[in-house]
Design an enzyme around this catalytic site. Sequence first.
Site, PDB file in Angstrom:
ATOM      1  CB  CYS A  78      -0.969  -0.028   1.173  1.00 47.10           C
ATOM      2  SG  CYS A  78      -2.349   1.101   0.959  1.00 47.10           S
ATOM      3  CD  GLU A  95      -0.722  -5.468   6.063  1.00 44.33           C
ATOM      4  OE1 GLU A  95      -0.471  -6.003   4.945  1.00 44.33           O
ATOM      5  OE2 GLU A  95      -1.050  -4.271   6.188  1.00 44.33           O
ATOM      6  CG  HIS A 108      -3.342  -3.528   3.462  1.00 44.48           C
ATOM      7  ND1 HIS A 108      -2.345  -2.911   4.174  1.00 44.48           N
ATOM      8  CD2 HIS A 108      -4.026  -2.542   2.839  1.00 44.48           C
ATOM      9  CE1 HIS A 108      -2.416  -1.599   3.985  1.00 44.48           C
ATOM     10  NE2 HIS A 108      -3.424  -1.348   3.172  1.00 44.48           N
TER      11      HIS A 108
END
EC number: 6.3.5.3
Lengths: 223, 80
Positions: free
Chosen positions: A85, A198, A196
């Site tokens: 990002c 994560e 994302h």
Amino acid sequence: MVRFAVVVFPGTNCDFETERAIRKAGAEAERVWYKTSLKDFDGVVLPGGFSYADYLRAGAIAARQEIMEEVKEFAREGRPVLGICNGFQVLTEAGLLPGALRPNKTPRFICKWVHLRVADGETPFTQFYEPGEVIRMPIAHAEGNYYADDPSKVRVVFQYSDEEGNITDEVNPNGSLLNIAAVANERGNILGTMPHPERASDRFLGSEDGLRLFKSMVEWARR
Amino acid sequence: MRWKVRVIVRLKEGLNDPEGRVVGNALRNLGFNVENLRVPKYFEFELESEGPEEEVEEMCRKLLANPLIHEWEYSIEPVS
């Protein structure tokens, strides 16, 4: 054990989750303030957030900090460099990845789950995915509209798709060229992704699809 | 020598300017007959330099603009 640096700029806010995901993938990870050195690390991750409040252009100020010289050195040596990002925005602004991330076509911040088609399963970050596989990850950005002068020269890694893997305008959240969500450099050791991973690294988050990205990266760095 | 510099950075012709579109729409909703509204970025600063043109050009290329998507123009005048 391989060690990854998670670089923290003023305004970074996805560093803890990223550190946690890398550890879960089997490597050591450490959050590193941008004024410290990256020596003693095997790879570097630029996490999401709003470095320097996204003033001027998202990622522009962070991309011109001294630590990026070390990141460039990492990249030159062929070690893994991942930007998520805001980290992706930093990598394009620093010239480490081709193209630019412009404000979303509909000028608003978008935060939602998307489907992605794996366009390239051969990079160090995607070796645990099948080419053409459809995965789920969340996006959260205001400037994710990918643009490149010559898209034929871009190594596309993920594309926004529908559940079946169809690449259409309807499922393009931000106006990105060719629905591009993630790109790598020619050599493959630098990856920039707007989604994302994560935030999709544990079942209780709603998806574990992102964890394989970190596992691929860790496995590759180990060799 | 000291100079007053004014720089305008805008998206290249043909590239979609979402902010410009929204502001343009809002003006049209107010009854103004505007079209093709763009929202460039404007910078002004003072610069101590012997070759201001060259330095300002470099500033634009290195930071103020992203040459891939932006074009820029500037004016430079001496500070009296």
